[in-house]
Write an enzyme that holds these catalytic residues in place. Structure first.
Site, PDB file in Angstrom:
ATOM      1  N   ILE A  14     -19.447 -70.938 -42.610  1.00  0.00           N
ATOM      2  CA  ILE A  14     -18.513 -71.858 -41.977  1.00  0.00           C
ATOM      3  C   ILE A  14     -19.242 -73.047 -41.359  1.00  0.00           C
ATOM      4  CG2 ILE A  14     -18.484 -70.694 -39.722  1.00  0.00           C
ATOM      5  CD1 ILE A  14     -15.467 -72.287 -41.573  1.00  0.00           C
ATOM      6  N   LYS A  90     -12.583 -69.861 -34.416  1.00  0.00           N
ATOM      7  CA  LYS A  90     -11.448 -68.954 -34.380  1.00  0.00           C
ATOM      8  C   LYS A  90     -11.800 -67.642 -35.076  1.00  0.00           C
ATOM      9  CE  LYS A  90     -10.525 -68.968 -38.797  1.00  0.00           C
ATOM     10  NZ  LYS A  90     -10.433 -67.747 -39.618  1.00  0.00           N
ATOM     11  N   ASP A 168      -8.378 -62.700 -40.503  1.00  0.00           N
ATOM     12  CA  ASP A 168      -9.340 -63.771 -40.263  1.00  0.00           C
ATOM     13  C   ASP A 168      -8.815 -65.095 -40.826  1.00  0.00           C
ATOM     14  OD1 ASP A 168     -12.280 -64.369 -39.367  1.00  0.00           O
ATOM     15  OD2 ASP A 168     -12.032 -65.334 -41.315  1.00  0.00           O
TER      16      ASP A 168
END
Length: 308
Positions: A14, A90, A168
């Site tokens: 990410i 997140k 997720d």
């Protein structure tokens, strides 16, 4: 305000796919260091853990925590106690109590804590929220499906407790829904499909309702092959709103109103800088609360073992 000196905690997929390009495109940041026991970034001082990074760089203003969910609370707590502003990838924690603790610590230290619900920064979200604010919601359909082997290759932590499985990515849909729908909504039924060799679900079917009686159905699935489906359709008394491609495309009754490239993380970092400059915190736990409700309230059905 001078540039924010930033340290990245965790430099996995990410970070490479989203955080680094966003930082390069967003004025006002200087990337000073990274912390990860197994990976590093070119031309960026690297440390095996966050404590070592903070010790070596006391001048750091902020950290972005991008590690697996179950690690975030301890890391964020330490950074806040050291007086650093914190951006949390997140979801902001593995449990609601973890996040509530971080809110308290950030308040005590007088620093910024930002729960980075990146999907809320998709191009069509703000316009969708504005249009829906004056409408009566009749029905909502959320379809959020992708191939886990493409989007989370080799990330075994996602199948462990705290990894959240299909939630997720699915929590991105819930972050958009809680942002655009004018009323709160509440879980009424849930079915979680859990592979026999995993601890978290590979698919989930959720049914919610709002106080006005609108039904909100969510179909989350990690088993889709081919391109992902990240769509939300809202039936109202004034027509049908469709927010598709993860929020990049907005249509009303089939008429295209907006289509733009995804630039969510640039928006995140711009917002983080604003919060730091104004001395504020922004932590919305609503999407995580819905996930917690699903785990507590949902029926768990075992499905075939997951094979990478």
């Amino acid at each position: 305000m001078s540039d924010v000196s930033l340290g990245l905690v965790g430099v996995g997929k990410i970070v490479r796919d989203q955080h680094l390009p966003a930082l390069a495109a967003t004025p006002g940041y200087r990337l000073l260091a990274s912390a990860d026991p197994r990976a590093s970034l070119p031309n960026v001082p690297a440390y095996a853990d966050m404590a070592s990074m903070l010790d070596a760089h006391p001048e750091l203003d902020a950290v972005a925590i991008c590690t697996p969910t179950h690690l975030r609370h301890a890391q964020a707590r330490l950074a806040l106690q050291r007086g650093k502003h914190v951006l949390l990838e997140k979801p902001p924690g593995a449990t609601l109590s973890e996040v509530e603790d971080l809110i308290d610590v950030a308040s005590e230290q007088g620093v910024t804590l930002f729960a980075a619900w990146h999907s809320r920064f998709a191009p069509g979200v703000a316009q969708a929220r504005e249009w829906l604010a004056e409408r009566r919601i009749e029905r909502v359909e959320i379809v959020w499906k992708e191939d886990v082997r493409v989007w989370h290759p080799g990330q075994t932590w996602i199948w462990q407790p705290g990894g959240m499985g299909v939630f997720d990515p699915g929590i991105n849909a819930l972050s958009i829904a809680t942002a655009i729908l004018p009323q709160a909504f509440f879980l009424r039924q849930a079915r979680l499909l859990v592979p026999s060799n995993c601890q978290t679900p590979i698919a989930a079917e959720l049914s919610f309702a709002d106080p006005g009686g609108a039904n909100i159905e969510a179909d989350l699935d990690f088993r889709q092959s081919g391109p992902p489906t990240w769509d939300i359709h809202v039936e109202t008394d004034a027509g049908r709103l469709s927010l598709t491609r993860g929020g990049c495309r907005l249509s009303l009754d089939g008429q295209l109103m907006l289509e733009a490239e995804e630039r969510e993380y640039a928006g995140l970092y711009a917002r983080f800088a604003e919060l730091i400059a104004s001395g504020r915190r922004e932590v919305d736990v609503a999407p995580l609360r819905h996930v917690a409700d699903a785990f507590m309230y949902g029926r768990r059905d075992t499905t075939e073992a997951f094979v990478e």
